[in-house]
Design a protein around this motif. Structure first.
Motif, PDB file in Angstrom:
ATOM      1  N   SER A  90     -10.091 -11.972  -0.157  1.00 33.15           N
ATOM      2  CA  SER A  90      -9.021 -12.970  -0.596  1.00 33.15           C
ATOM      3  C   SER A  90      -7.820 -13.182   0.714  1.00 33.15           C
ATOM      4  O   SER A  90      -7.398 -12.162   1.364  1.00 33.15           O
ATOM      5  CB  SER A  90      -8.169 -12.076  -1.652  1.00 33.15           C
ATOM      6  N   ALA A  91      -7.651 -14.319   0.838  1.00 34.90           N
ATOM      7  CA  ALA A  91      -7.009 -14.610   1.958  1.00 34.90           C
ATOM      8  C   ALA A  91      -5.337 -13.997   1.730  1.00 34.90           C
ATOM      9  O   ALA A  91      -4.647 -13.422   2.622  1.00 34.90           O
ATOM     10  CB  ALA A  91      -6.715 -16.015   2.253  1.00 34.90           C
ATOM     11  N   LEU A  92      -4.906 -14.062   0.359  1.00 34.49           N
ATOM     12  CA  LEU A  92      -3.662 -13.412   0.083  1.00 34.49           C
ATOM     13  C   LEU A  92      -3.629 -11.900   0.170  1.00 34.49           C
ATOM     14  O   LEU A  92      -2.768 -11.406   0.522  1.00 34.49           O
ATOM     15  CB  LEU A  92      -3.382 -13.916  -1.567  1.00 34.49           C
ATOM     16  N   GLU A  93      -4.705 -11.178  -0.255  1.00 35.31           N
ATOM     17  CA  GLU A  93      -4.782  -9.775  -0.017  1.00 35.31           C
ATOM     18  C   GLU A  93      -4.632  -9.460   1.743  1.00 35.31           C
ATOM     19  O   GLU A  93      -4.052  -8.478   2.069  1.00 35.31           O
ATOM     20  CB  GLU A  93      -6.354  -9.273  -0.551  1.00 35.31           C
ATOM     21  N   GLU A  94      -5.571 -10.296   2.316  1.00 35.00           N
ATOM     22  CA  GLU A  94      -5.334 -10.072   3.658  1.00 35.00           C
ATOM     23  C   GLU A  94      -4.090 -10.096   4.246  1.00 35.00           C
ATOM     24  O   GLU A  94      -3.490  -9.304   5.136  1.00 35.00           O
ATOM     25  CB  GLU A  94      -6.481 -11.174   4.431  1.00 35.00           C
ATOM     26  N   GLN A  95      -3.103 -11.202   3.841  1.00 37.62           N
ATOM     27  CA  GLN A  95      -2.057 -11.416   4.215  1.00 37.62           C
ATOM     28  C   GLN A  95      -1.148 -10.144   3.868  1.00 37.62           C
ATOM     29  O   GLN A  95      -0.208  -9.832   4.612  1.00 37.62           O
ATOM     30  CB  GLN A  95      -1.254 -12.850   3.724  1.00 37.62           C
ATOM     31  N   GLN A  96      -1.197  -9.605   2.698  1.00 35.91           N
ATOM     32  CA  GLN A  96      -0.477  -8.799   2.048  1.00 35.91           C
ATOM     33  C   GLN A  96      -0.829  -7.307   2.977  1.00 35.91           C
ATOM     34  O   GLN A  96       0.095  -6.553   3.410  1.00 35.91           O
ATOM     35  CB  GLN A  96      -0.824  -8.281   0.908  1.00 35.91           C
ATOM     36  N   VAL A  97      -2.168  -7.031   3.359  1.00 33.19           N
ATOM     37  CA  VAL A  97      -2.453  -5.767   4.082  1.00 33.19           C
ATOM     38  C   VAL A  97      -2.019  -6.010   5.412  1.00 33.19           C
ATOM     39  O   VAL A  97      -1.366  -4.948   5.895  1.00 33.19           O
ATOM     40  CB  VAL A  97      -4.017  -5.867   3.889  1.00 33.19           C
ATOM     41  N   TYR A  98      -1.923  -7.118   6.183  1.00 30.88           N
ATOM     42  CA  TYR A  98      -1.537  -7.249   7.431  1.00 30.88           C
ATOM     43  C   TYR A  98       0.156  -7.167   7.472  1.00 30.88           C
ATOM     44  O   TYR A  98       0.541  -6.385   8.538  1.00 30.88           O
ATOM     45  CB  TYR A  98      -1.701  -8.560   8.001  1.00 30.88           C
ATOM     46  N   ALA A  99       0.658  -7.611   6.625  1.00 28.46           N
ATOM     47  CA  ALA A  99       2.280  -7.353   6.632  1.00 28.46           C
ATOM     48  C   ALA A  99       2.645  -6.012   6.388  1.00 28.46           C
ATOM     49  O   ALA A  99       3.453  -5.717   6.861  1.00 28.46           O
ATOM     50  CB  ALA A  99       2.952  -8.421   5.430  1.00 28.46           C
ATOM     51  N   LEU A 100       1.619  -5.399   5.543  1.00 34.88           N
ATOM     52  CA  LEU A 100       2.125  -4.042   5.282  1.00 34.88           C
ATOM     53  C   LEU A 100       1.938  -3.265   6.557  1.00 34.88           C
ATOM     54  O   LEU A 100       2.789  -2.324   6.902  1.00 34.88           O
ATOM     55  CB  LEU A 100       1.201  -3.392   3.985  1.00 34.88           C
ATOM     56  N   GLY A 101       0.918  -3.407   7.103  1.00 35.63           N
ATOM     57  CA  GLY A 101       0.684  -2.800   8.545  1.00 35.63           C
ATOM     58  C   GLY A 101       1.863  -3.047   9.521  1.00 35.63           C
ATOM     59  O   GLY A 101       2.050  -1.980  10.193  1.00 35.63           O
ATOM     60  N   LEU A 102       2.250  -4.429   9.592  1.00 41.54           N
ATOM     61  CA  LEU A 102       3.247  -4.525  10.725  1.00 41.54           C
ATOM     62  C   LEU A 102       4.618  -4.030  10.403  1.00 41.54           C
ATOM     63  O   LEU A 102       5.423  -3.712  11.066  1.00 41.54           O
ATOM     64  CB  LEU A 102       3.398  -5.833  10.764  1.00 41.54           C
ATOM     65  N   SER A 103       4.666  -3.364   8.812  1.00 39.84           N
ATOM     66  CA  SER A 103       6.205  -3.020   8.255  1.00 39.84           C
ATOM     67  C   SER A 103       6.372  -1.643   9.001  1.00 39.84           C
ATOM     68  O   SER A 103       7.505  -1.212   8.989  1.00 39.84           O
ATOM     69  CB  SER A 103       6.058  -3.257   6.953  1.00 39.84           C
ATOM     70  N   VAL A 104       5.263  -0.997   9.582  1.00 31.09           N
ATOM     71  CA  VAL A 104       5.522   0.362   9.977  1.00 31.09           C
ATOM     72  C   VAL A 104       6.536   0.201  11.111  1.00 31.09           C
ATOM     73  O   VAL A 104       7.207   1.191  11.560  1.00 31.09           O
ATOM     74  CB  VAL A 104       4.217   0.907  10.549  1.00 31.09           C
ATOM     75  N   TYR A 105       6.523  -0.752  11.766  1.00 38.42           N
ATOM     76  CA  TYR A 105       7.357  -0.870  13.120  1.00 38.42           C
ATOM     77  C   TYR A 105       8.712  -1.169  12.631  1.00 38.42           C
ATOM     78  O   TYR A 105       9.763  -1.479  13.698  1.00 38.42           O
ATOM     79  CB  TYR A 105       6.737  -1.824  14.190  1.00 38.42           C
ATOM     80  N   GLU A 106       9.065  -1.319  11.436  1.00 34.57           N
ATOM     81  CA  GLU A 106      10.478  -1.609  11.099  1.00 34.57           C
ATOM     82  C   GLU A 106      10.814  -0.538  10.332  1.00 34.57           C
ATOM     83  O   GLU A 106      12.197  -0.783   9.729  1.00 34.57           O
ATOM     84  CB  GLU A 106      10.268  -2.988   9.882  1.00 34.57           C
ATOM     85  N   GLN A 107      10.479   0.644  10.348  1.00 36.63           N
ATOM     86  CA  GLN A 107      10.986   1.865   9.566  1.00 36.63           C
ATOM     87  C   GLN A 107      12.277   2.442  10.451  1.00 36.63           C
ATOM     88  O   GLN A 107      12.503   1.912  11.472  1.00 36.63           O
ATOM     89  CB  GLN A 107      10.056   2.835   9.585  1.00 36.63           C
ATOM     90  N   GLU A 108      13.011   2.946   9.434  1.00 36.33           N
ATOM     91  CA  GLU A 108      14.163   3.534  10.327  1.00 36.33           C
ATOM     92  C   GLU A 108      13.750   4.706  11.300  1.00 36.33           C
ATOM     93  O   GLU A 108      12.847   5.356  11.146  1.00 36.33           O
ATOM     94  CB  GLU A 108      15.259   4.004   9.164  1.00 36.33           C
ATOM     95  N   ILE A 109      14.525   4.646  12.374  1.00 35.36           N
ATOM     96  CA  ILE A 109      13.960   5.436  13.407  1.00 35.36           C
ATOM     97  C   ILE A 109      14.998   6.883  13.170  1.00 35.36           C
ATOM     98  O   ILE A 109      16.120   6.847  13.012  1.00 35.36           O
ATOM     99  CB  ILE A 109      14.391   4.993  14.857  1.00 35.36           C
ATOM    100  N   GLU A 110      14.334   8.003  13.091  1.00 36.58           N
ATOM    101  CA  GLU A 110      14.962   9.266  12.953  1.00 36.58           C
ATOM    102  C   GLU A 110      14.324  10.409  13.992  1.00 36.58           C
ATOM    103  O   GLU A 110      13.180  10.455  14.468  1.00 36.58           O
ATOM    104  CB  GLU A 110      14.376   9.934  11.701  1.00 36.58           C
ATOM    105  N   ALA A 111      15.301  10.969  14.615  1.00 34.42           N
ATOM    106  CA  ALA A 111      15.321  11.966  15.722  1.00 34.42           C
ATOM    107  C   ALA A 111      14.617  13.316  15.053  1.00 34.42           C
ATOM    108  O   ALA A 111      14.848  13.674  13.829  1.00 34.42           O
ATOM    109  CB  ALA A 111      16.491  12.385  16.297  1.00 34.42           C
ATOM    110  N   TYR A 112      13.895  13.943  15.939  1.00 29.79           N
ATOM    111  CA  TYR A 112      13.685  15.063  15.445  1.00 29.79           C
ATOM    112  C   TYR A 112      14.759  16.413  15.567  1.00 29.79           C
ATOM    113  O   TYR A 112      15.851  16.066  16.226  1.00 29.79           O
ATOM    114  CB  TYR A 112      12.367  15.749  16.515  1.00 29.79           C
ATOM    115  N   PRO A 113      14.812  17.427  14.670  1.00 28.68           N
ATOM    116  CA  PRO A 113      15.933  18.209  14.817  1.00 28.68           C
ATOM    117  C   PRO A 113      16.127  18.843  16.206  1.00 28.68           C
ATOM    118  O   PRO A 113      15.246  19.149  16.880  1.00 28.68           O
ATOM    119  CB  PRO A 113      15.459  19.462  13.873  1.00 28.68           C
ATOM    120  N   GLY A 114      17.242  18.809  16.698  1.00 31.15           N
ATOM    121  CA  GLY A 114      17.566  19.143  18.037  1.00 31.15           C
ATOM    122  C   GLY A 114      17.488  18.347  19.217  1.00 31.15           C
ATOM    123  O   GLY A 114      17.661  18.916  20.452  1.00 31.15           O
TER     124      GLY A 114
END
Length: 245
Positions: A90-114
């Protein structure tokens, strides 16, 4: 002030800031979608996870840390199971999957403790801090800016598409590093520790509880210089100072 200031090269993702946990979150959503879409064919979540990991690693070997690799691995896994079981794509499923994958680069950036305390302590001790990270410049520069890391690393920041012995050797050679006084700090055996051993510099491996499969390799090189394994970033200054005496 130490007699011999050390050159300390830090990896960024999953050494200074969180990264893998966001990929795990996205993969969790993806596996739910795929398991639902292929439930009539009795495809297991583990089978999907294994195939995606295989495709993901193959893509990194070929393209390095390109941002398109992860979402494309989700698409390619979707195509694989669709072809294997004869399920219509499904073209729609493919679009949803690709958008989901790209969203990983939009996540909030969090430092490691210390993170800030560790870098500040080493900087105040007179050491030269360097940042060596893998990925695309636009993505990595955004993280560096948001975490205000330039204050610690200034112009000593190296972003490479591939993190391997060739890339590390280029950095060490251009910077005329004294390898006896140089350290590589990172969470990846493959891209941080093994190249450091091959280059003859010291290394501190920060072992994470959950590690990306790509990073896990067997250590075959003999450590001619210093090699430590720790679990916390905050242990790094103590080790550095120990080897100044």
């Amino acid at each position: 002030m130490p007699t011999t200031p050390q050159h300390i090269i830090f990896d960024m993702d999953d050494t200074l800031i969180h990264c893998n946990k966001y990929f795990d979150l996205i993969l969790g959503d993806y596996l739910e979608w795929m398991t639902k879409w292929f439930q009539a064919y009795e495809v297991t979540t583990e089978a999907i996870r294994t195939k995606q990991a295989e495709i993901d690693v193959a893509g990194v070997h070929k393209l390095g840390f390109a941002s398109a690799n992860f979402p494309q691995s989700l698409i390619d896994t979707y195509h694989y199971f669709s072809s294997t079981y004869g399920r219509a794509q499904s073209a729609l499923e493919e679009q949803q999957v690709y958008a989901l994958g790209l969203s990983v680069y939009e996540q909030e950036i969090e430092a490691y403790p210390g993170m800030v305390e560790t870098l500040a302590q080493l900087q105040s001790g007179g050491h030269h801090l360097h940042l060596y990270t893998g990925g695309e410049s636009s993505i990595q520069e955004r993280k560096i800016e948001q975490m205000k890391l330039a204050g610690f690393f200034e112009d000593r920041i190296y972003i490479r598409q591939h993190k391997d012995i060739e890339a590390l050797e280029e950095i060490l050679t251009l910077g005329s590093f004294n390898r006896t006084d140089t350290w590589m700090i990172g969470n990846s055996l493959r891209t941080d520790v093994v190249p450091a051993l091959q280059a003859g510099i010291n290394s501190i491996y920060i072992k994470q509880q959950r590690e990306w499969h790509y990073n896990l390799v067997e250590l075959k090189e003999e450590a001619h210089n210093i090699l430590y394994t720790v679990s916390l970033l905050t242990e790094v200054p103590r080790i550095i100072e120990k080897h100044l005496s």
